[in-house]
Motif scaffolding. Sequence first.
Motif, PDB file in Angstrom:
ATOM      1  N   PHE A 217       0.844  -1.189   0.000  1.00 44.44           N
ATOM      2  CA  PHE A 217       0.000   0.000   0.000  1.00 44.44           C
ATOM      3  C   PHE A 217       0.884   1.246   0.000  1.00 44.44           C
ATOM      4  O   PHE A 217       1.859   1.319   0.744  1.00 44.44           O
ATOM      5  CB  PHE A 217      -0.895   0.005   1.248  1.00 44.44           C
ATOM      6  N   SER A 218       0.545   2.185  -0.868  1.00 48.44           N
ATOM      7  CA  SER A 218       1.345   3.398  -1.059  1.00 48.44           C
ATOM      8  C   SER A 218       2.690   3.086  -1.725  1.00 48.44           C
ATOM      9  O   SER A 218       3.526   3.978  -1.867  1.00 48.44           O
ATOM     10  CB  SER A 218       1.587   4.128   0.277  1.00 48.44           C
ATOM     11  N   GLY A 219       2.861   1.822  -2.153  1.00 47.67           N
ATOM     12  CA  GLY A 219       4.126   1.419  -2.770  1.00 47.67           C
ATOM     13  C   GLY A 219       4.002   1.022  -4.227  1.00 47.67           C
ATOM     14  O   GLY A 219       5.015   0.772  -4.894  1.00 47.67           O
ATOM     15  N   GLY A 220       2.774   0.906  -4.746  1.00 46.85           N
ATOM     16  CA  GLY A 220       2.558   0.676  -6.173  1.00 46.85           C
ATOM     17  C   GLY A 220       3.144  -0.603  -6.731  1.00 46.85           C
ATOM     18  O   GLY A 220       3.508  -0.652  -7.906  1.00 46.85           O
ATOM     19  N   ARG A 221       3.219  -1.654  -5.916  1.00 49.22           N
ATOM     20  CA  ARG A 221       3.825  -2.884  -6.443  1.00 49.22           C
ATOM     21  C   ARG A 221       3.367  -4.098  -5.646  1.00 49.22           C
ATOM     22  O   ARG A 221       2.873  -3.981  -4.521  1.00 49.22           O
ATOM     23  CB  ARG A 221       5.350  -2.799  -6.396  1.00 49.22           C
ATOM     24  N   LEU A 222       3.582  -5.274  -6.262  1.00 54.64           N
ATOM     25  CA  LEU A 222       3.455  -6.553  -5.589  1.00 54.64           C
ATOM     26  C   LEU A 222       4.842  -7.168  -5.507  1.00 54.64           C
ATOM     27  O   LEU A 222       5.689  -6.951  -6.371  1.00 54.64           O
ATOM     28  CB  LEU A 222       2.542  -7.502  -6.372  1.00 54.64           C
ATOM     29  N   VAL A 223       5.051  -7.980  -4.481  1.00 56.11           N
ATOM     30  CA  VAL A 223       6.340  -8.642  -4.287  1.00 56.11           C
ATOM     31  C   VAL A 223       6.079 -10.110  -3.978  1.00 56.11           C
ATOM     32  O   VAL A 223       5.165 -10.437  -3.220  1.00 56.11           O
ATOM     33  CB  VAL A 223       7.122  -7.980  -3.128  1.00 56.11           C
ATOM     34  N   ARG A 224       6.880 -10.998  -4.576  1.00 54.81           N
ATOM     35  CA  ARG A 224       6.821 -12.406  -4.205  1.00 54.81           C
ATOM     36  C   ARG A 224       8.075 -12.770  -3.417  1.00 54.81           C
ATOM     37  O   ARG A 224       9.204 -12.544  -3.869  1.00 54.81           O
ATOM     38  CB  ARG A 224       6.744 -13.318  -5.434  1.00 54.81           C
ATOM     39  N   TYR A 225       7.853 -13.332  -2.225  1.00 55.57           N
ATOM     40  CA  TYR A 225       8.945 -13.837  -1.397  1.00 55.57           C
ATOM     41  C   TYR A 225       9.009 -15.353  -1.516  1.00 55.57           C
ATOM     42  O   TYR A 225       7.982 -16.030  -1.487  1.00 55.57           O
ATOM     43  CB  TYR A 225       8.708 -13.511   0.084  1.00 55.57           C
ATOM     44  N   ARG A 226      10.203 -15.879  -1.625  1.00 51.95           N
ATOM     45  CA  ARG A 226      10.375 -17.315  -1.468  1.00 51.95           C
ATOM     46  C   ARG A 226      10.187 -17.671   0.001  1.00 51.95           C
ATOM     47  O   ARG A 226      10.247 -16.792   0.871  1.00 51.95           O
ATOM     48  CB  ARG A 226      11.784 -17.724  -1.922  1.00 51.95           C
ATOM     49  N   PRO A 227       9.968 -18.942   0.319  1.00 51.03           N
ATOM     50  CA  PRO A 227       9.795 -19.320   1.731  1.00 51.03           C
ATOM     51  C   PRO A 227      10.968 -18.929   2.619  1.00 51.03           C
ATOM     52  O   PRO A 227      10.798 -18.782   3.831  1.00 51.03           O
ATOM     53  CB  PRO A 227       9.622 -20.842   1.666  1.00 51.03           C
ATOM     54  N   ASP A 228      12.147 -18.735   2.028  1.00 53.63           N
ATOM     55  CA  ASP A 228      13.309 -18.327   2.839  1.00 53.63           C
ATOM     56  C   ASP A 228      13.381 -16.813   3.030  1.00 53.63           C
ATOM     57  O   ASP A 228      14.329 -16.296   3.624  1.00 53.63           O
ATOM     58  CB  ASP A 228      14.616 -18.848   2.230  1.00 53.63           C
ATOM     59  N   GLY A 229      12.380 -16.076   2.518  1.00 53.42           N
ATOM     60  CA  GLY A 229      12.327 -14.633   2.712  1.00 53.42           C
ATOM     61  C   GLY A 229      12.970 -13.813   1.616  1.00 53.42           C
ATOM     62  O   GLY A 229      12.889 -12.575   1.631  1.00 53.42           O
ATOM     63  N   GLN A 230      13.611 -14.460   0.656  1.00 50.71           N
ATOM     64  CA  GLN A 230      14.233 -13.739  -0.459  1.00 50.71           C
ATOM     65  C   GLN A 230      13.178 -13.329  -1.486  1.00 50.71           C
ATOM     66  O   GLN A 230      12.284 -14.110  -1.822  1.00 50.71           O
ATOM     67  CB  GLN A 230      15.291 -14.620  -1.137  1.00 50.71           C
ATOM     68  N   ILE A 231      13.287 -12.104  -1.992  1.00 47.04           N
ATOM     69  CA  ILE A 231      12.375 -11.634  -3.035  1.00 47.04           C
ATOM     70  C   ILE A 231      12.855 -12.140  -4.385  1.00 47.04           C
ATOM     71  O   ILE A 231      14.029 -11.979  -4.735  1.00 47.04           O
ATOM     72  CB  ILE A 231      12.318 -10.097  -3.053  1.00 47.04           C
ATOM     73  N   ASP A 232      11.941 -12.766  -5.156  1.00 48.86           N
ATOM     74  CA  ASP A 232      12.350 -13.209  -6.493  1.00 48.86           C
ATOM     75  C   ASP A 232      11.525 -12.584  -7.622  1.00 48.86           C
ATOM     76  O   ASP A 232      11.899 -12.699  -8.791  1.00 48.86           O
ATOM     77  CB  ASP A 232      12.340 -14.744  -6.608  1.00 48.86           C
ATOM     78  N   THR A 233      10.414 -11.913  -7.289  1.00 51.33           N
ATOM     79  CA  THR A 233       9.575 -11.302  -8.320  1.00 51.33           C
ATOM     80  C   THR A 233       8.995  -9.996  -7.804  1.00 51.33           C
ATOM     81  O   THR A 233       8.539  -9.919  -6.658  1.00 51.33           O
ATOM     82  CB  THR A 233       8.406 -12.230  -8.721  1.00 51.33           C
ATOM     83  N   VAL A 234       9.024  -8.964  -8.669  1.00 51.79           N
ATOM     84  CA  VAL A 234       8.385  -7.681  -8.365  1.00 51.79           C
ATOM     85  C   VAL A 234       7.465  -7.330  -9.515  1.00 51.79           C
ATOM     86  O   VAL A 234       7.835  -7.455 -10.684  1.00 51.79           O
ATOM     87  CB  VAL A 234       9.434  -6.559  -8.160  1.00 51.79           C
TER      88      VAL A 234
END
Length: 294
Positions: A217-234
């Motif tokens: 919210f207020s960030g204009g994006r979606l983020v996908r986290y892997r189960p280990d907490g690393q972001i792999d998709t924006v």
Amino acid sequence: MTVTSISPARVETAVASADILGETPLWCDRTGKLWWVDIDGRLHQSFDPATGAHQVSSYDCQFLGSQALTADGSHLLAQDLTLHRRSADAPRPVTEVESGLDNRLNDGRVDARGRLWIGTMDNQLHRPNGSLYRVTADGEVMRIFGDVIVTNGIAFSPDNRTLYFTDTRRYCTWMFDFDLDDGVVRNRRLFADYSASQERPDGACVDVAGGLWTAFFSGGRLVRYRPDGQIDTVVPLPVTNPTCVCFGGSDLKTLFVTTARKFLDRQQLRVEPQAGHVLAIHGLAQGLTEHRFG
């Protein structure tokens, strides 16, 4: 690791709903419809991709905080601080979750045993008045923990061993060990911390591979986290305020995104014609069938 950024051209308008504060999208596998709420507009809505039909029902409350699907085919609606069942008849009260505070019910999700995990939030958006609760089909309410400002991002891992929980105004997402049989959580630890930048993680859902998709919210994006907490998709979006996400469609491969016009001034609304609409992105991942309350 490499982070994939999705082209904004893949983002479509699914429903031009112009919601003040669209939230809690859920795909109903029985009806083949997307359901969501406009919290401030006090609207419960559905969209049938097969026919294009968009249906809207309004409710007499201050806030229509969230919803859940139920085993008997009705809907569970969070009206202010009370849960109601919505069916063909008038809504029927299930239970009052909380009282005596300037709060309202917000995000929730049903676990694989049919229990609703739902939280409250401070109506002034800065006091730690909220709590997380577990509600059973017979209306029993158990307070899990407090000290919450704005409950959000409740989601369960595909193996039912992890609960994710976000406090948007603390700018953090946590993970817990989850015991499905006993319905308890343990071992709270940080999963994603944005307290330094004060970015606002909001609603979330998981995919079949265990990835956690979060709207900012207020960030204009979606983020996908892997189960280990690393972001792999924006996924950059054409709106400032995405609120929540869910997978839907017959194959559960369409990611639906609710959004909000709230807090945007006239100039921002002119530049963001899709603000408040339900957006859709196809083929990013596959989701899971939503559990039902009851």
